[in-house]
Structures are given as C-alpha cells and as structure tokens.
Design a protein around this motif. Structure first.
Motif, PDB file in Angstrom:
ATOM      1  N   SER A   1      -4.890   7.096   3.559  1.00 42.88           N
ATOM      2  CA  SER A   1      -5.215   5.791   4.133  1.00 42.88           C
ATOM      3  C   SER A   1      -5.218   4.716   3.057  1.00 42.88           C
ATOM      4  N   THR A   2      -5.760   5.003   1.880  1.00 46.96           N
ATOM      5  CA  THR A   2      -5.830   4.008   0.809  1.00 46.96           C
ATOM      6  C   THR A   2      -4.450   3.743   0.223  1.00 46.96           C
ATOM      7  N   LEU A   3      -3.704   4.799  -0.033  1.00 46.59           N
ATOM      8  CA  LEU A   3      -2.391   4.657  -0.653  1.00 46.59           C
ATOM      9  C   LEU A   3      -1.475   3.780   0.194  1.00 46.59           C
ATOM     10  N   PHE A   4      -1.390   4.065   1.493  1.00 46.89           N
ATOM     11  CA  PHE A   4      -0.437   3.337   2.334  1.00 46.89           C
ATOM     12  C   PHE A   4      -0.996   2.016   2.870  1.00 46.89           C
ATOM     13  N   THR A   5      -2.300   1.785   2.690  1.00 45.79           N
ATOM     14  CA  THR A   5      -2.862   0.470   3.010  1.00 45.79           C
ATOM     15  C   THR A   5      -2.667  -0.491   1.848  1.00 45.79           C
ATOM     16  N   ARG A   6      -2.923  -0.001   0.645  1.00 46.38           N
ATOM     17  CA  ARG A   6      -2.854  -0.873  -0.529  1.00 46.38           C
ATOM     18  C   ARG A   6      -1.433  -1.007  -1.074  1.00 46.38           C
ATOM     19  N   ILE A   7      -0.580  -0.013  -0.797  1.00 46.56           N
ATOM     20  CA  ILE A   7       0.835  -0.104  -1.216  1.00 46.56           C
ATOM     21  C   ILE A   7       1.685   0.153   0.028  1.00 46.56           C
ATOM     22  N   PRO A   8       1.689  -0.761   0.989  1.00 44.21           N
ATOM     23  CA  PRO A   8       2.373  -0.514   2.262  1.00 44.21           C
ATOM     24  C   PRO A   8       3.881  -0.358   2.131  1.00 44.21           C
ATOM     25  N   ALA A   9       4.468  -0.894   1.067  1.00 38.98           N
ATOM     26  CA  ALA A   9       5.924  -0.803   0.887  1.00 38.98           C
ATOM     27  C   ALA A   9       6.329   0.389   0.037  1.00 38.98           C
ATOM     28  N   LEU A  10       5.415   1.302  -0.209  1.00 40.03           N
ATOM     29  CA  LEU A  10       5.720   2.483  -1.028  1.00 40.03           C
ATOM     30  C   LEU A  10       6.921   3.233  -0.449  1.00 40.03           C
TER      31      LEU A  10
END
Length: 406
Positions: free
Chosen positions: A368-377
């Motif tokens: 949840s944190t990874l794809f919320t804070r870096i949504p364009a990963l």
C-alpha cells in the motif's frame, strides 16, 4: 550452478525445475497437477518421492500425525544438497515433531500473537517509509530488491528478535548464502557464522538485558531452565532466516505480479480497503516457496486412491494446491476480488507458519505504501529478463535484482 535431478527409473520427472516466469510455477508442475492430486518426482540424489498437488489432499496430510517433519530421521528426504548439511537437519520448530515442537511453539506464541503484531504496525510503517524516502531521495532507477524488498523485512525481524541494526548487512548476507547454497559445505559454513553470531548475542543477553525475543527468552526461560541456551540459538536462527527471506521474496515477486496486472493494481490504488485481499491473492499465486512442507511417512497412509507407504518421502506443493480447480474458480487467474484465505502458503496443521500475522502486516504496509507514494513505479526491464534464483538453490524462490523506475 543449476541443480536438477536425473530422470527417475520410474519415469518420475525431476524436482525442482526451472521456471518460465518469475512468479509462476514451472510448466512441468502444472502438468503433474493436471494428472491428479498425487504423483511422483525424482530428487537430485535419484530418490523418488510423492508430490502432492491437490489442496484437500495436502491439507489432509499436513494435519496427519503419521507423517514426520523430523529432519534428523535417516529417511527424511533432502530436496537439495544444502539440506544434507547438519545445520539444516537440526532446525527447531519446522524440523521437529511433538512434543518438543509444541513446547517451543508455546514459548513463542506471545511474540507472534495478533495483539503483539498489531502493536508493531507503527514500527513497520516507519521502516517502510524510511526505505521509500530513501528511494525517492536517491531518485530512479532503483533496485527494488536491494533498496526495499530485502531491507524492510530484515529491519522488522531485527526489531522482533532484538538484533542491533548495525548487524543488518551481516545477517542478510549470511542468510542469503545459507538459503542459496548449492552444496552442504556452503550451507554449513553460512550456518556456522549465523549460529556463532546468535550464540554470542544470546550469551550477552543473559547478563546484559536487551529488547526483543532473544532478550525475553534469555531472561525468562533460559535463566529458569525451561529452555536450553542451544535451543534459544536454534530458535533465533529459524526465525531470523524464515522471518525475512520469504517476506522479501514475496514483496519483490508480488510487485512484479501487480505491475504485470495493471487493472488489479489500479483497483488496489483506488481502494485502500482492498489491500488485505490483494495480499491474500498474492500469497495464493506468487510461488515464493514451491512447498508447504517436506515430510516422511511413519505409517501407511491411503490418500486419493493411492497408498503412501511408511518411509516414503512426501513433498506437499503449496504452489499447485493453491491452484486446485476444485477449490478456486479459474485458478490460474490473478484476481484480487477473491474472498477468503484458502491457500497453503503458510502451511497447515501444527507447523503452520508462526509468523503469518506479522508477514501479512508487512506485506499490506509494503504494497500500500509503495504504490501510494510511488504510483508511477514500473519495471525498468521486461519481467522475463529479471535474473531469478536457479532451481535447487533453496526452497525460497525470488529475483536477485529488480530494476525499477518511475
């Protein structure tokens, strides 16, 4: 070094086999599963053992007292050369039977209860935020394994055990060498280093109080004679290795799976309440450990029209049981809209993973944190070009590196 078994005299295919996709089982396992819930495979040393791919059959056997997890039995099957090392045969909890298994598990239950795990949420969130901050500060590209997937669970398990943060790189390296060893000698050497480190720390905690599980057991149980010093060291070794390596691989392979299924990723990003279901589907689909258990039968056991004889080795495939079409509709599809927890990635029965609540918490916060804070990963290379660990290097599978950008 790639290790695969020779073809067995019975025609049983070799185990393990190379994957065609980083997060999917090898095609040969799917073929075995299609033939029925039980089949035969050949190990690296030529031994032919049972390979259980059916979900109900695997659950039945994992709960059956007539199969043993005791790795010191002479008829216990070694699935790779590293399991012939003495350090791999003496593992407490996962490598022993009742009553000793039950006694050790009771001592550890307080540290892995749902209440205790829930209290760790802010700690895990701080750790995840720290590594995301560092990735963003450094800027793309990044190696998701090195920069996030591995250090997050390593830091969490060091908090649980009470390990000094400055020793993080040492135990990451030694654990990697232990789990990816291709020979018994390599495994024994890495195990010796880890045991020496944990022995010194446990000895110090008997006179110098410290935080975490090692400090508590040294203070409350070793000092009172309820637990031996040697068993404390063995318990710490199992939790240290199991507590970060499988979670690290699940974070990395789970991220690849989400990026490979953008519609499912978008669903998670749009609704934070969907994250627990996403984690369950990742646990069902992502083949981090090919096996839910390795056992040896101590008596004849009738299963699905076959008879597993006393002394037979038994491999219970979580990967294929989790794809049993009798249990899951469209089992090959990655669908985060499924409900329930019908998967064997944490095993079943008395050896079901002690740390499963902690693992779920880490995975929920990490994704949840990874794809919320870096949504364009996104992956910086195609998924099929990621360097994966070779078959036979250990039961924990994953990618060695995962270049990403945003």
């Amino acid at each position: 070094m790639e290790i695969t078994a020779p073809q067995g005299l019975s025609g049983a295919p070799p185990f393990p086999q190379q994957r065609a996709c980083p997060y999917q089982p090898p095609p040969a396992y799917e073929q075995l599963g299609a033939q029925g819930p039980l089949s035969r495979v050949t190990l690296f040393d030529g031994r032919v053992v049972w390979f259980v791919t059916g979900y109900p059959e695997a659950r039945q056997l994992l709960a059956d007292p007539r199969i043993s997890a005791d790795r010191q039995r002479p008829d216990y099957p070694a699935v790779a050369p590293r399991f012939q090392a003495e350090v791999a045969k003496r593992l407490v909890l996962i490598g022993m039977d009742p009553p000793a298994h039950d006694e050790h598990r009771r001592l550890l239950n307080p540290d892995f209860s749902r209440k205790r795990v829930a209290s760790l949420r802010p700690v895990v969130q701080d750790i995840v935020d720290h590594y995301v901050d560092r990735m963003l500060r450094t800027g793309p590209p990044a190696d998701l394994v090195r920069d996030f997937a591995l250090p997050v669970p390593s830091r969490v398990i060091s908090e649980v055990l009470g390990l000094p943060h400055e020793d993080l790189e040492f135990f990451q390296d030694a654990s990697r060498r232990l789990l990816q060893a291709t020979t018994g000698e390599e495994s024994q050497e890495a195990g010796r280093e880890l045991i020496g480190y944990l022995d010194a720390l446990a000895t110090r905690r008997r006179t110098e109080p410290g935080p975490g599980l090692i400090g508590r057991l040294a203070r409350e149980d070793v000092a009172t004679g309820r637990l031996s010093h040697a068993d404390l060291v063995q318990i710490a070794l199992v939790i240290l290795v199991a507590g970060h390596e499988t979670t690290a691989s699940t974070i990395a392979l789970g991220a690849i799976t989400l990026l490979d299924h953008p519609e499912q990723l978008a669903r998670m990003q749009a609704g934070p309440d969907t994250v627990p279901a996403v984690v369950e589907e990742i646990l069902r689909c992502v083949a981090v450990t090919d096996l839910a258990g390795v056992r040896v039968a101590t008596a004849d056991i009738p299963v699905a029209g076959q008879v597993i004889r006393a002394g037979d080795g038994v491999l219970l495939s979580a990967t294929m049981a989790n794809r049993d079409g009798r249990v899951h509709q469209d089992p090959q599809a990655f669908d985060t809209g499924r409900t329930g927890r019908r998967q064997l990635s944490f095993g079943y029965g008395i050896h079901q993973c002690l740390g499963q609540s902690l693992a779920r918490l880490e995975l929920e916060i990490a994704f949840s944190t990874l794809f919320t804070r870096i949504p364009a990963l996104r992956l910086a290379v195609p998924a099929d070009r990621l360097p994966t660990r070779p078959p036979g290097s250990g039961t924990v599978q994953g990618v060695n590196e995962m270049p990403v950008t945003w």
